[in-house]
Design an enzyme around this catalytic site. Structure first.
Site, PDB file in Angstrom:
ATOM      1  N   ALA A  15       0.836  -1.206   0.000  1.00  0.00           N
ATOM      2  CA  ALA A  15       0.000   0.000   0.000  1.00  0.00           C
ATOM      3  C   ALA A  15       0.871   1.257   0.000  1.00  0.00           C
ATOM      4  O   ALA A  15       0.618   2.204  -0.748  1.00  0.00           O
ATOM      5  CB  ALA A  15      -0.931   0.002   1.211  1.00  0.00           C
ATOM      6  N   HIS A 282      -6.230 -18.022   9.454  1.00  0.00           N
ATOM      7  CA  HIS A 282      -6.139 -18.661   8.134  1.00  0.00           C
ATOM      8  C   HIS A 282      -6.040 -20.166   8.367  1.00  0.00           C
ATOM      9  O   HIS A 282      -5.269 -20.606   9.221  1.00  0.00           O
ATOM     10  CB  HIS A 282      -4.902 -18.127   7.414  1.00  0.00           C
ATOM     11  CG  HIS A 282      -4.826 -18.529   5.981  1.00  0.00           C
ATOM     12  ND1 HIS A 282      -4.611 -19.832   5.586  1.00  0.00           N
ATOM     13  CD2 HIS A 282      -4.938 -17.803   4.838  1.00  0.00           C
ATOM     14  CE1 HIS A 282      -4.603 -19.880   4.261  1.00  0.00           C
ATOM     15  NE2 HIS A 282      -4.805 -18.661   3.782  1.00  0.00           N
ATOM     16  N   GLU A 295      -3.953 -20.554  -0.182  1.00  0.00           N
ATOM     17  CA  GLU A 295      -5.312 -20.999  -0.475  1.00  0.00           C
ATOM     18  C   GLU A 295      -5.448 -21.413  -1.940  1.00  0.00           C
ATOM     19  O   GLU A 295      -6.327 -22.184  -2.306  1.00  0.00           O
ATOM     20  CB  GLU A 295      -6.208 -19.784  -0.202  1.00  0.00           C
ATOM     21  CG  GLU A 295      -7.655 -20.001  -0.171  1.00  0.00           C
ATOM     22  CD  GLU A 295      -8.308 -18.766   0.471  1.00  0.00           C
ATOM     23  OE1 GLU A 295      -8.016 -18.485   1.652  1.00  0.00           O
ATOM     24  OE2 GLU A 295      -9.081 -18.096  -0.207  1.00  0.00           O
ATOM     25  N   ARG A 298      -5.969 -25.057  -2.765  1.00  0.00           N
ATOM     26  CA  ARG A 298      -7.331 -25.589  -2.703  1.00  0.00           C
ATOM     27  C   ARG A 298      -8.125 -25.121  -3.919  1.00  0.00           C
ATOM     28  O   ARG A 298      -8.831 -25.909  -4.542  1.00  0.00           O
ATOM     29  CB  ARG A 298      -7.993 -25.168  -1.378  1.00  0.00           C
ATOM     30  CG  ARG A 298      -7.512 -26.003  -0.205  1.00  0.00           C
ATOM     31  CD  ARG A 298      -7.989 -25.449   1.126  1.00  0.00           C
ATOM     32  NE  ARG A 298      -7.205 -24.288   1.531  1.00  0.00           N
ATOM     33  CZ  ARG A 298      -7.685 -23.228   2.132  1.00  0.00           C
ATOM     34  NH1 ARG A 298      -8.964 -23.158   2.416  1.00  0.00           N
ATOM     35  NH2 ARG A 298      -6.894 -22.233   2.467  1.00  0.00           N
ATOM     36  N   ARG A 319     -12.415 -18.372   4.966  1.00  0.00           N
ATOM     37  CA  ARG A 319     -11.329 -18.744   5.883  1.00  0.00           C
ATOM     38  C   ARG A 319     -11.822 -19.018   7.302  1.00  0.00           C
ATOM     39  O   ARG A 319     -11.334 -19.943   7.952  1.00  0.00           O
ATOM     40  CB  ARG A 319     -10.287 -17.618   5.917  1.00  0.00           C
ATOM     41  CG  ARG A 319      -9.558 -17.552   4.615  1.00  0.00           C
ATOM     42  CD  ARG A 319      -8.629 -16.398   4.530  1.00  0.00           C
ATOM     43  NE  ARG A 319      -7.847 -16.540   3.316  1.00  0.00           N
ATOM     44  CZ  ARG A 319      -6.911 -15.687   2.936  1.00  0.00           C
ATOM     45  NH1 ARG A 319      -6.637 -14.633   3.660  1.00  0.00           N
ATOM     46  NH2 ARG A 319      -6.248 -15.891   1.824  1.00  0.00           N
ATOM     47  N   HIS A 421      -3.728 -14.332  10.992  1.00  0.00           N
ATOM     48  CA  HIS A 421      -3.242 -13.981   9.667  1.00  0.00           C
ATOM     49  C   HIS A 421      -3.451 -12.524   9.282  1.00  0.00           C
ATOM     50  O   HIS A 421      -2.572 -11.901   8.703  1.00  0.00           O
ATOM     51  CB  HIS A 421      -3.938 -14.889   8.653  1.00  0.00           C
ATOM     52  CG  HIS A 421      -3.487 -14.667   7.252  1.00  0.00           C
ATOM     53  ND1 HIS A 421      -2.159 -14.671   6.907  1.00  0.00           N
ATOM     54  CD2 HIS A 421      -4.169 -14.427   6.109  1.00  0.00           C
ATOM     55  CE1 HIS A 421      -2.049 -14.448   5.604  1.00  0.00           C
ATOM     56  NE2 HIS A 421      -3.255 -14.285   5.100  1.00  0.00           N
ATOM     57  N   HIS A 422      -4.621 -11.999   9.558  1.00  0.00           N
ATOM     58  CA  HIS A 422      -4.922 -10.662   9.029  1.00  0.00           C
ATOM     59  C   HIS A 422      -5.834  -9.939  10.002  1.00  0.00           C
ATOM     60  O   HIS A 422      -6.738 -10.532  10.569  1.00  0.00           O
ATOM     61  CB  HIS A 422      -5.622 -10.811   7.672  1.00  0.00           C
ATOM     62  CG  HIS A 422      -5.874  -9.508   6.962  1.00  0.00           C
ATOM     63  ND1 HIS A 422      -5.029  -9.010   6.004  1.00  0.00           N
ATOM     64  CD2 HIS A 422      -6.863  -8.601   7.089  1.00  0.00           C
ATOM     65  CE1 HIS A 422      -5.500  -7.857   5.552  1.00  0.00           C
ATOM     66  NE2 HIS A 422      -6.610  -7.583   6.198  1.00  0.00           N
ATOM     67  N   ARG A 461     -11.862 -11.428   5.642  1.00  0.00           N
ATOM     68  CA  ARG A 461     -11.310 -11.006   4.351  1.00  0.00           C
ATOM     69  C   ARG A 461     -11.207 -12.193   3.407  1.00  0.00           C
ATOM     70  O   ARG A 461     -10.738 -13.254   3.792  1.00  0.00           O
ATOM     71  CB  ARG A 461      -9.921 -10.402   4.537  1.00  0.00           C
ATOM     72  CG  ARG A 461      -9.267 -10.035   3.212  1.00  0.00           C
ATOM     73  CD  ARG A 461      -7.947  -9.356   3.401  1.00  0.00           C
ATOM     74  NE  ARG A 461      -6.905 -10.225   3.920  1.00  0.00           N
ATOM     75  CZ  ARG A 461      -6.257 -11.140   3.213  1.00  0.00           C
ATOM     76  NH1 ARG A 461      -6.544 -11.356   1.942  1.00  0.00           N
ATOM     77  NH2 ARG A 461      -5.301 -11.859   3.783  1.00  0.00           N
TER      78      ARG A 461
HETATM   79  P1  ADP Z   1       0.046  -3.396   3.454  1.00  0.00           P
HETATM   80  O1  ADP Z   1      -0.251  -4.752   2.944  1.00  0.00           O
HETATM   81  O2  ADP Z   1      -1.105  -2.704   4.041  1.00  0.00           O
HETATM   82  O3  ADP Z   1       0.829  -2.582   2.482  1.00  0.00           O
HETATM   83  P2  ADP Z   1       2.420  -4.423   4.742  1.00  0.00           P
HETATM   84  O4  ADP Z   1       2.388  -5.296   5.912  1.00  0.00           O
HETATM   85  O5  ADP Z   1       2.756  -5.016   3.424  1.00  0.00           O
HETATM   86  O6  ADP Z   1       1.024  -3.647   4.687  1.00  0.00           O
HETATM   87  O7  ADP Z   1       3.470  -3.259   4.958  1.00  0.00           O
HETATM   88  C1  ADP Z   1       3.491  -2.450   6.093  1.00  0.00           C
HETATM   89  C2  ADP Z   1       4.899  -1.895   6.241  1.00  0.00           C
HETATM   90  O8  ADP Z   1       4.913  -0.884   7.239  1.00  0.00           O
HETATM   91  C3  ADP Z   1       5.922  -2.940   6.663  1.00  0.00           C
HETATM   92  O9  ADP Z   1       7.011  -2.926   5.775  1.00  0.00           O
HETATM   93  C4  ADP Z   1       6.312  -2.515   8.080  1.00  0.00           C
HETATM   94  O10 ADP Z   1       7.654  -2.827   8.409  1.00  0.00           O
HETATM   95  C5  ADP Z   1       6.105  -1.017   8.009  1.00  0.00           C
HETATM   96  N1  ADP Z   1       5.906  -0.378   9.319  1.00  0.00           N
HETATM   97  C6  ADP Z   1       5.142  -0.805  10.341  1.00  0.00           C
HETATM   98  N2  ADP Z   1       5.209   0.050  11.371  1.00  0.00           N
HETATM   99  C7  ADP Z   1       6.030   1.055  10.987  1.00  0.00           C
HETATM  100  C8  ADP Z   1       6.519   2.241  11.608  1.00  0.00           C
HETATM  101  N3  ADP Z   1       6.171   2.562  12.860  1.00  0.00           N
HETATM  102  N4  ADP Z   1       7.363   3.040  10.906  1.00  0.00           N
HETATM  103  C9  ADP Z   1       7.737   2.716   9.655  1.00  0.00           C
HETATM  104  N5  ADP Z   1       7.324   1.616   9.025  1.00  0.00           N
HETATM  105  C10 ADP Z   1       6.487   0.795   9.673  1.00  0.00           C
END
Ligand code: ADP
Length: 486
Positions: A15, A282, A295, A298, A319, A421-422, A461
């Site tokens: 994201a 999950h 998944e 399956r 799930r 998981h989520h 989800r």
């Molecule tokens: P999404 O799927 O919503 O993009 P992800 O889990 O793939 O979420 O990515 C979230 C990212 O944010 C990870 O790389 C994580 O290390 C980073 N992150 C989490 N907390 C912090 C923080 N306090 N400061 C900077 N980065 C962070």
């Protein structure tokens, strides 16, 4: 290195990088702050693909699964009378298609319906509508970062083939996360976006009621707008148990950084949250390694059997339902079974074999011996299942999605049980990804996208909707933050 930019993005997962690229595409300078040493977050671990309806990629499939559509319509009618308008729309679309079938049948409305029924209709309808309408544009947009999700398959909770997956040069399916992350990273770097790695944001800076930056320890990063994309909180055991005490002792599939930092930081300046207690387990997680077994297996034809060698549920159910069924089996676990044909079609399974997650047998009896289950029982289960595939009907458990028979040795089985998981819940946003306060007003200058937000997925989800979420809402967050930073 600069500490000032038009847009500050916190978190370099799917994201965050998508938002950063879109803000840069709009001509803004961008700094991305990332806690870990590598980009990707949990997105890297995503194995499945991205759901999108009404794409040219889907039209490469022959339409065969009308049963899935009809089952969905019936279940929506029975369980969610307030979705009657949406059901009527989809019913009309389905009738029209049957009268004049062209291409593959899927619609944005059916995607919405599947997502709402899967989420027990707890979802924010406005967000789901954006997800369903924009995902196909997301598939096209990914081509601009050199990512091609060209193969379409079945996945849990989707009433038609809707998940879009990448394939390698040999035409084998590859895991979506480890495919997308390097491409997003490269595209972001190519646009001059500055990454500040191994730096955890700790606090949002507010000036005159507007978010104007982020503190990471002693350093302040100043911007005109901030996008929070810090992912969920599944790796924060304390926070998980605070909302869901029954998950005590469950393993977790997440990267260690998923500790809910963005939620906590935004709450500290008055942001509202939604559905925090909706935490997904999950059903296919290797308990020894906490590795998630996709998944997609399956969806592509694998079955689940219990310690007695018997099937016990519709394997491609949602799930939460599959997890609950598994917990109810003797020992609370299951075996996921694939055959050699499936192994040859997927580099993902080859990876599981290499990691030592499988037991194998040249034939079904040998597999049963390796699993420690009764041979005759497993042979009977496999014969029965292959008859279901041939008939396209599963009287016993009501599964409606079939691929090939499981009839070519060697056979492989992976021992699985549920894992956390989520986190479906998180910051409350509107369709422009503005973060809302408790009165429903947007907090000026603050945007959020991805797992840090709540509302898109409701109570459960669907597989393939996380990648759709990060691409669709990541893009919107980047565009909106850029427009705000004008
Ligand atoms: P999404 O799927 O919503 O993009 P992800 O889990 O793939 O979420 O990515 C979230 C990212 O944010 C990870 O790389 C994580 O290390 C980073 N992150 C989490 N907390 C912090 C923080 N306090 N400061 C900077 N980065 C962070």
């Amino acid at each position: 290195a600069a500490t000032e930019a038009d847009v500050i993005v916190v978190g370099a997962g799917g994201a965050g990088m998508t938002a950063a690229i879109e803000a840069a595409n709009a001509g803004k300078s961008v700094i991305v702050i990332e806690k870990a040493a590598m980009t990707g977050g949990n997105t890297t671990r995503s194995t499945g693909g991205m759901n999108a309806a009404n794409t040219p990629e889907q039209d490469k499939n022959e339409f065969t699964e009308g049963a899935g559509v009809e089952k969905m319509l019936a279940s929506a009618k029975e369980s969610y009378p307030d979705l009657a308008d949406l059901v009527a729309t989809v019913e009309a679309q389905w009738e029209e298609y049957q009268a004049n079938p062209t291409g593959y049948f899927d619609t944005e409305e059916l995607f919405m319906l599947d997502t709402l029924v899967g989420g027990k209709n707890l979802n924010d309808h406005a967000l789901v509508e954006v997800l369903a309408n924009e995902a196909k544009n997301g598939i096209e947009w990914l081509k601009t970062v050199d990512a091609d999700l060209s193969q379409v398959g079945s996945f849990g909770g989707a009433s038609v083939k809707r998940i879009h997956k990448p394939v390698n040069d040999e035409g084998k399916t590859v895991a979506v996360g480890s495919y997308l992350v390097p491409k997003l990273t490269k595209a972001a770097e190519g646009k001059g976006i500055q990454f500040v790695m191994e730096t955890a944001a700790t606090e949002l800076v507010v000036t005159d009621g507007k978010v104007t930056g982020v503190k990471a320890g002693e350093t302040t990063y100043t911007g005109k707008a901030v996008v929070l994309a810090t992912g969920g909180f599944a790796a924060n055991t304390e926070m998980v148990l605070q909302y869901k005490p029954d998950y005590e002792g469950f393993v977790c599939t997440n990267a260690p950084g998923m500790t809910g930092d963005g939620i906590v930081m935004a709450q500290a300046i008055g942001a509202d949250t939604v559905d925090m207690e909706q935490i997904q387990i999950h059903p296919t997680v290797s308990q020894e390694t906490s590795a998630l077994i996709t998944e997609g297996l399956r969806g592509d034809g694998a079955i689940l059997v219990n310690s007695e060698g018997k099937r016990f549920f519709d394997e491609v159910g949602t799930r939460d339902a599959v997890s609950a069924a598994e917990v109810a089996q003797p020992g609370g676990f299951a075996w996921l079974i694939v055959d050699n044909k499936m192994v040859e079609a997927s580099s993902v399974i080859a990876g599981y074999i290499k990691q030592g997650l499988t037991v194998e047998g040249a034939d079904v009896e040998a597999l049963a011996a390796a699993m420690g289950v009764d041979g005759a029982a497993l042979v009977e289960t496999m014969d029965k299942w292959n008859a279901c595939v041939e008939a396209g009907k599963d009287e016993e458990f009501g599964r409606t999605s079939f691929a090939n028979k499981l009839d070519e040795g060697p056979y492989y089985a992976i021992k699985v049980a549920p894992g956390v998981h989520h986190t479906m819940g998180g910051l409350k946003i509107n369709p422009n990804t503005e973060v809302l306060d408790a009165s429903g007003n947007a907090i000026a200058g603050l945007y959020a996208a991805g797992e840090v937000t709540g509302g898109v997925h409701g109570a459960n989800r669907l597989g393939g909707n996380a990648v759709a979420d990060i691409i669709v809402f990541g893009r919107i967050a980047g565009q909106q933050a850029a427009a705000y930073a004008e």
